[in-house]
Motif scaffolding. Sequence first.
Motif, PDB file in Angstrom:
ATOM      1  N   GLU A  62       0.859  -1.181   0.000  1.00 52.00           N
ATOM      2  CA  GLU A  62       0.000   0.000   0.000  1.00 52.00           C
ATOM      3  C   GLU A  62       0.896   1.231   0.000  1.00 52.00           C
ATOM      4  O   GLU A  62       1.983   1.212   0.582  1.00 52.00           O
ATOM      5  CB  GLU A  62      -0.938   0.009   1.212  1.00 52.00           C
ATOM      6  N   GLU A  77      -6.601  10.838   1.160  1.00 51.64           N
ATOM      7  CA  GLU A  77      -7.517  10.101   0.288  1.00 51.64           C
ATOM      8  C   GLU A  77      -8.643   9.451   1.088  1.00 51.64           C
ATOM      9  O   GLU A  77      -9.741   9.254   0.584  1.00 51.64           O
ATOM     10  CB  GLU A  77      -6.746   9.066  -0.528  1.00 51.64           C
ATOM     11  N   ALA A  78      -8.352   9.115   2.340  1.00 47.68           N
ATOM     12  CA  ALA A  78      -9.399   8.525   3.182  1.00 47.68           C
ATOM     13  C   ALA A  78     -10.571   9.486   3.368  1.00 47.68           C
ATOM     14  O   ALA A  78     -11.718   9.067   3.513  1.00 47.68           O
ATOM     15  CB  ALA A  78      -8.819   8.145   4.538  1.00 47.68           C
ATOM     16  N   SER A  80     -11.795  11.439   1.157  1.00 49.16           N
ATOM     17  CA  SER A  80     -12.653  11.421  -0.029  1.00 49.16           C
ATOM     18  C   SER A  80     -13.311  10.060  -0.238  1.00 49.16           C
ATOM     19  O   SER A  80     -14.171   9.904  -1.109  1.00 49.16           O
ATOM     20  CB  SER A  80     -11.848  11.796  -1.278  1.00 49.16           C
ATOM     21  N   GLY A  81     -12.874   9.074   0.545  1.00 46.57           N
ATOM     22  CA  GLY A  81     -13.512   7.766   0.481  1.00 46.57           C
ATOM     23  C   GLY A  81     -12.989   6.843  -0.585  1.00 46.57           C
ATOM     24  O   GLY A  81     -13.489   5.724  -0.744  1.00 46.57           O
ATOM     25  N   LYS A  82     -11.951   7.256  -1.315  1.00 48.65           N
ATOM     26  CA  LYS A  82     -11.383   6.368  -2.331  1.00 48.65           C
ATOM     27  C   LYS A  82      -9.959   6.796  -2.666  1.00 48.65           C
ATOM     28  O   LYS A  82      -9.576   7.949  -2.471  1.00 48.65           O
ATOM     29  CB  LYS A  82     -12.227   6.369  -3.599  1.00 48.65           C
ATOM     30  N   GLN A  83      -9.193   5.826  -3.173  1.00 51.97           N
ATOM     31  CA  GLN A  83      -7.825   6.113  -3.590  1.00 51.97           C
ATOM     32  C   GLN A  83      -7.823   6.641  -5.020  1.00 51.97           C
ATOM     33  O   GLN A  83      -8.682   6.281  -5.833  1.00 51.97           O
ATOM     34  CB  GLN A  83      -6.971   4.843  -3.522  1.00 51.97           C
ATOM     35  N   SER A  84      -6.830   7.481  -5.312  1.00 51.97           N
ATOM     36  CA  SER A  84      -6.693   7.975  -6.676  1.00 51.97           C
ATOM     37  C   SER A  84      -6.145   6.886  -7.584  1.00 51.97           C
ATOM     38  O   SER A  84      -5.556   5.898  -7.125  1.00 51.97           O
ATOM     39  CB  SER A  84      -5.746   9.184  -6.704  1.00 51.97           C
ATOM     40  N   GLY A  85      -6.326   7.059  -8.873  1.00 49.02           N
ATOM     41  CA  GLY A  85      -5.779   6.104  -9.836  1.00 49.02           C
ATOM     42  C   GLY A  85      -4.272   6.009  -9.737  1.00 49.02           C
ATOM     43  O   GLY A  85      -3.695   4.917  -9.876  1.00 49.02           O
ATOM     44  N   THR A  87      -2.399   6.424  -7.030  1.00 50.15           N
ATOM     45  CA  THR A  87      -2.048   5.646  -5.842  1.00 50.15           C
ATOM     46  C   THR A  87      -2.194   4.155  -6.096  1.00 50.15           C
ATOM     47  O   THR A  87      -1.309   3.358  -5.757  1.00 50.15           O
ATOM     48  CB  THR A  87      -2.937   6.061  -4.656  1.00 50.15           C
ATOM     49  N   VAL A  88      -3.301   3.755  -6.695  1.00 53.60           N
ATOM     50  CA  VAL A  88      -3.543   2.343  -6.980  1.00 53.60           C
ATOM     51  C   VAL A  88      -2.479   1.798  -7.925  1.00 53.60           C
ATOM     52  O   VAL A  88      -1.941   0.697  -7.725  1.00 53.60           O
ATOM     53  CB  VAL A  88      -4.952   2.145  -7.575  1.00 53.60           C
TER      54      VAL A  88
END
Length: 237
Positions: A62, A77-78, A80-85, A87-88
């Motif tokens: 991670e 990012e937490a 906003s409730g989602k990870q950015s592209g 980051t993934v």
Amino acid sequence: MRPSRRQPDEMRSVSLARGQVKYAEGSCLAKFGDTHVLVTATLEDKLPPWLKGRGRGWVTAEYGMLPRATHERTRREAASGKQSGRTVEIQRLIGRSLRSVVDLVALGERQITLDCDVLQADGGTRTASITGAWVALSECVNWMKARDMVKGDVVRDHVAAISCGIHKNVSVLDLDYAEDSDADTDANFVMTGTGNIVEVQGTAEKTPFSEEQLLSLLALARKGVGELVIKQKAALA
């Protein structure tokens, strides 16, 4: 002359310090100039559901940046409730890179998670993460060996990563942010200690680059990874 006044084949000052976190089975603080990444390795007796009962383990990663790792605050990012592209994509790259040199059968039905937290960013955060993650992973495996949890060469080779690019028509090694943001070509190379290539990410930001230029970047990457492997060995000595 490069903005940092380094030679084209000169890396930033690099340090890899293991044993930075009290509770983690492995850890490393990787510094590539002003880019600082803290990596921790966590060992767990659990696996993704699709791997259960297959007689092998898993290594995953991670990645994240602290809000003030850059000039301006970046929202967590937490929140906003989602990870950015981005980051993934980076954490998948880190996981693939580490798994390329791990004997997952020898690891047993366990999972090692590498958490890569960027404390300060000045270009090359993914390459610093991969290089530091190998040290944290190796320290974790050594922790396991000391407790007779694994035997043999679980980590079969070194793996490290470095950025290269073409800046003002010159091939250069280990880009900092000033060069990365103004480069004609930006590339990341992930390589093993024996010189094999794990992954290459190369993009022409402005002018398409030639095969000759690609080979010049590869030559720089081999030099840089060679230097990083020496530092990895020293960190574990």
